[in-house]
Design an enzyme around this catalytic site. Structure first.
Site, PDB file in Angstrom:
ATOM      1  CE  LYS A  93      53.951  26.945  -0.404  1.00 37.90           C
ATOM      2  NZ  LYS A  93      53.530  26.816   1.047  1.00 37.90           N
ATOM      3  CE  LYS A 129      46.201  20.426   2.396  1.00 39.43           C
ATOM      4  NZ  LYS A 129      45.671  21.695   1.966  1.00 39.43           N
ATOM      5  N   GLY A 168      49.689  26.566   6.028  1.00 36.57           N
ATOM      6  CA  GLY A 168      48.513  26.192   6.878  1.00 36.57           C
ATOM      7  C   GLY A 168      47.447  25.638   6.205  1.00 36.57           C
ATOM      8  CG  ASP A 169      44.060  22.592   4.913  1.00 36.68           C
ATOM      9  OD1 ASP A 169      43.987  23.175   3.788  1.00 36.68           O
ATOM     10  OD2 ASP A 169      43.382  21.739   5.304  1.00 36.68           O
ATOM     11  CB  THR A 213      42.304  31.029   0.236  1.00 38.16           C
ATOM     12  OG1 THR A 213      43.567  30.526   0.627  1.00 38.16           O
ATOM     13  CG2 THR A 213      41.303  30.162  -0.316  1.00 38.16           C
TER      14      THR A 213
HETATM   15  P1  NAP Z   1      39.823  27.078   8.941  1.00 41.88           P
HETATM   16  O1  NAP Z   1      40.478  28.295   9.288  1.00 41.88           O
HETATM   17  O2  NAP Z   1      40.170  25.998  10.075  1.00 41.88           O
HETATM   18  O3  NAP Z   1      38.099  27.065   9.121  1.00 41.88           O
HETATM   19  C1  NAP Z   1      37.325  25.944   8.786  1.00 41.88           C
HETATM   20  C2  NAP Z   1      35.885  26.459   8.815  1.00 41.88           C
HETATM   21  O4  NAP Z   1      35.117  25.398   8.495  1.00 41.88           O
HETATM   22  C3  NAP Z   1      35.528  26.640  10.322  1.00 41.88           C
HETATM   23  O5  NAP Z   1      34.604  27.637  10.565  1.00 41.88           O
HETATM   24  C4  NAP Z   1      34.968  25.211  10.875  1.00 41.88           C
HETATM   25  O6  NAP Z   1      34.137  25.171  11.979  1.00 41.88           O
HETATM   26  C5  NAP Z   1      34.314  24.886   9.552  1.00 41.88           C
HETATM   27  N1  NAP Z   1      33.709  23.787   9.330  1.00 41.88           N
HETATM   28  C6  NAP Z   1      34.408  22.417   9.371  1.00 41.88           C
HETATM   29  N2  NAP Z   1      33.935  21.203   9.175  1.00 41.88           N
HETATM   30  C7  NAP Z   1      32.632  21.786   9.040  1.00 41.88           C
HETATM   31  C8  NAP Z   1      31.257  21.227   8.614  1.00 41.88           C
HETATM   32  N3  NAP Z   1      31.293  19.650   8.868  1.00 41.88           N
HETATM   33  N4  NAP Z   1      30.154  22.032   8.473  1.00 41.88           N
HETATM   34  C9  NAP Z   1      30.355  23.288   8.594  1.00 41.88           C
HETATM   35  N5  NAP Z   1      31.503  23.814   9.029  1.00 41.88           N
HETATM   36  C10 NAP Z   1      32.678  23.390   9.176  1.00 41.88           C
HETATM   37  O7  NAP Z   1      40.240  26.491   7.801  1.00 41.88           O
HETATM   38  P2  NAP Z   1      40.321  27.339   6.269  1.00 41.88           P
HETATM   39  O8  NAP Z   1      41.768  27.611   6.157  1.00 41.88           O
HETATM   40  O9  NAP Z   1      39.483  28.302   6.145  1.00 41.88           O
HETATM   41  O10 NAP Z   1      40.026  26.208   5.240  1.00 41.88           O
HETATM   42  C11 NAP Z   1      38.907  25.776   4.687  1.00 41.88           C
HETATM   43  C12 NAP Z   1      38.722  24.999   3.664  1.00 41.88           C
HETATM   44  O11 NAP Z   1      39.696  25.723   2.534  1.00 41.88           O
HETATM   45  C13 NAP Z   1      39.445  23.591   3.632  1.00 41.88           C
HETATM   46  O12 NAP Z   1      38.765  22.716   2.675  1.00 41.88           O
HETATM   47  C14 NAP Z   1      40.902  23.941   3.126  1.00 41.88           C
HETATM   48  O13 NAP Z   1      41.581  22.742   2.747  1.00 41.88           O
HETATM   49  C15 NAP Z   1      40.545  24.764   1.927  1.00 41.88           C
HETATM   50  N6  NAP Z   1      41.656  25.864   1.574  1.00 41.88           N
HETATM   51  C16 NAP Z   1      42.195  26.654   2.569  1.00 41.88           C
HETATM   52  C17 NAP Z   1      43.289  27.430   2.149  1.00 41.88           C
HETATM   53  C18 NAP Z   1      43.777  28.413   2.937  1.00 41.88           C
HETATM   54  O14 NAP Z   1      44.699  29.126   2.510  1.00 41.88           O
HETATM   55  N7  NAP Z   1      43.644  28.367   4.210  1.00 41.88           N
HETATM   56  C19 NAP Z   1      43.594  27.469   0.807  1.00 41.88           C
HETATM   57  C20 NAP Z   1      42.936  26.359   0.011  1.00 41.88           C
HETATM   58  C21 NAP Z   1      41.884  25.814   0.356  1.00 41.88           C
HETATM   59  P3  NAP Z   1      34.593  24.716  13.289  1.00 41.88           P
HETATM   60  O15 NAP Z   1      35.396  25.626  13.874  1.00 41.88           O
HETATM   61  O16 NAP Z   1      33.250  24.417  13.973  1.00 41.88           O
HETATM   62  O17 NAP Z   1      35.316  23.312  13.151  1.00 41.88           O
END
Ligand code: NAP
Length: 451
Positions: A93, A129, A168-169, A213
């Site tokens: 998962k 993953k 998703g991620d 999250t």
């Molecule tokens: P997301 O919706 O795609 O959002 C990612 C965000 O981070 C976007 O605003 C992106 O900006 C920004 N970003 C990416 N690279 C960056 C950088 N170098 N400097 C500053 N901002 C940056 O993804 P998300 O689901 O929120 O996930 C964010 C993190 O949480 C990841 O590490 C993911 O593995 C972790 N996570 C997510 C979940 C979940 O349920 N979604 C659960 C556990 C952990 P841009 O649009 O400019 O790229």
């Protein structure tokens, strides 16, 4: 160095040798190994039967070609990945990431972290993953759909509600999950709702999954603040990113009385001393898929945008920092600035956003530090609740689901806190999370024998 430390070092050297050129994976393994010395000192039997070596080796790694056609009729090629890391606790998962930086080392680091994170939730889910180096930014809906269909055409044969359940991620939200679920259903002729999570509410998704999250990290941080006899009330909070995790962190922190003064995307950050206007941020980011600089333009005076070449969001003084964008976004110099500015708690919404050097600065300064594998486990925990609803053909209310999430986050916090205490490092959530997660994965593996 004791004998057990030497043994752990030689296992780590072998991990580096076998996974050459994968620095993020080495970093994730190193971080867990730094906590394991205390466990194997108490329980040297964990060194038997190559148990730790087996935990570091994914059960299966799938790499595949993803051909698709763009709007101009040109054929494009991307690479797809699924690393099925561990099924010791249940079906693999973990999310799918679509981002140009994706490679096998990044997916492996995420899968390794996911294994322990999932174990910490206390729910029956293994770790995996996947993703692709496809960049959805600037692509039309039609292009994203054709990419997702091609990706799923290969991946579907490796999935199943009892086998592997992606979500998703980064770069994979409700739109992409919808396209992938549609293709899975078509290829298999099965409406197998439990094969993907993060689904839309009209076809088997769970209420509160989207929020989970960010909400979960807020609950975790709240529990850490309580140990310092304080709360979010009146605190200045900085949340990096403006994607799924960041937006729902902002929403919940605000509901708990905190004021979010800055957020970002990869192009830079905005500072809004009146508190980030969440509705405006959602309109820009979720509806229009715009850039963070538009927030400053639309919000008007008193708000400024700083590009990522000119500064870092971590220069903004705050009481609580919640990095929620991407791996290694918060480095040693940022941690030093945050500590100098009086930060009292840091909690990782993203996966491994703090470098090991930054983490060390926080721990040495006595800052309460919530590692991602514990603090951001609310998303996957709610995915497991989505699977429960799908399996029982049931649908829970938002309140029911959020209440379960809140309880799970409290249990994760307490498990980390208690285990850190038992192992002689009170308040060290990194150690607590690594040891609690490791034991929960190691025990079923021992029971299964050498498989
Ligand atoms: P997301 O919706 O795609 O959002 C990612 C965000 O981070 C976007 O605003 C992106 O900006 C920004 N970003 C990416 N690279 C960056 C950088 N170098 N400097 C500053 N901002 C940056 O993804 P998300 O689901 O929120 O996930 C964010 C993190 O949480 C990841 O590490 C993911 O593995 C972790 N996570 C997510 C979940 C979940 O349920 N979604 C659960 C556990 C952990 P841009 O649009 O400019 O790229």
């Amino acid at each position: 160095m004791t004998n057990t430390d030497e043994k752990l070092e030689s296992i780590f050297d072998e991990v580096v040798r076998r996974n050459a050129g994968e620095p993020e994976f080495h970093q994730a393994v190193r971080e867990v190994f730094d906590s394991l010395g205390r466990v194997v000192a108490k329980r040297p039997d964990y060194l038997e039967d190559a148990l730790i070596e087996r935990i570091c080796e994914p059960e299966r790694q799938i790499i595949f070609r993803v051909p698709w056609t763009d709007d101009q009729g040109r054929v494009q090629i991307n690479r797809g990945f699924r690393v099925q890391f561990s099924s010791a606790m249940g079906p693999y998962k973990g999310g799918l990431r679509f981002h140009p930086s994706v490679n096998v080392g990044i997916i492996k680091f995420l899968g390794f972290e996911q294994t322990f994170k999932n174990a910490l939730t206390g729910l029956p889910i293994g770790g995996g993953k996947g993703g692709s180096d496809f960049d959805p930014k600037g692509r039309s809906d039609g292009e994203v759909m054709r990419f997702c269909q091609s990706f799923m055409t290969e991946l579907h044969r490796h999935l199943g509600e009892y086998t592997d359940v992606p979500a998703g991620d980064i770069g994979v939200g409700a739109r992409e999950i919808g396209y992938m679920f549609g293709q899975y259903k078509r290829l298999t002729n099965r409406f197998e709702a439990g094969v993907l999570t993060g689904k839309g509410l009209f076809y088997g998704g769970s209420l509160a999954r989207k929020e989970a999250t960010g909400y979960g990290n807020t609950y975790f941080t709240q529990a850490m603040l309580e140990t310092a006899k304080t709360s979010f009330d009146g605190k200045r909070v900085v949340v990096s990113g403006s994607g799924n995790v960041a937006i729902y962190t902002i929403e919940k922190v605000r509901a708990c009385g905190g004021k979010i003064v800055a957020c970002s995307d990869s192009s830079g950050y905005v500072v809004d001393e009146a508190g980030i206007d969440l509705e405006l941020l959602q309109e820009i980011k979720e509806t229009r898929r715009g850039r963070i600089s538009e927030y400053a333009e639309l919000r008007g005076s008193g708000v400024h945008f700083v590009s990522s070449e000119k500064g870092s969001i971590w220069d903004v003084p705050c009481d609580v920092a919640m990095p929620s964008a991407t791996q290694n976004e918060l480095m040693e110099e940022h941690a030093t600035t945050l500590v100098r500015n009086g930060v009292m708690a840091v909690s990782e919404g993203a996966n491994m956003p703090c470098t090991p050097e930054a983490t060390r600065v926080f721990r040495e300064a006595g800052v309460r530090f919530g590692p991602g594998k514990a603090a951001n486990a609310g998303g996957v925990a709610t995915s497991a609740l989505e699977m429960q609803q799908n399996a029982s053909r049931d649908r829970w209310t938002f309140q029911q689901t959020e209440a379960r999430l809140a309880t799970i986050m409290r249990e994760i916090h307490d498990a980390c806190y208690t285990v850190a205490d038992e192992y002689g490092a009170p308040g060290d959530y990194v150690l607590g999370a690594n040891i609690a997660g490791f034991i929960r994965v190691a025990e079923p593996m021992r029971a299964f024998g050498v498989v």
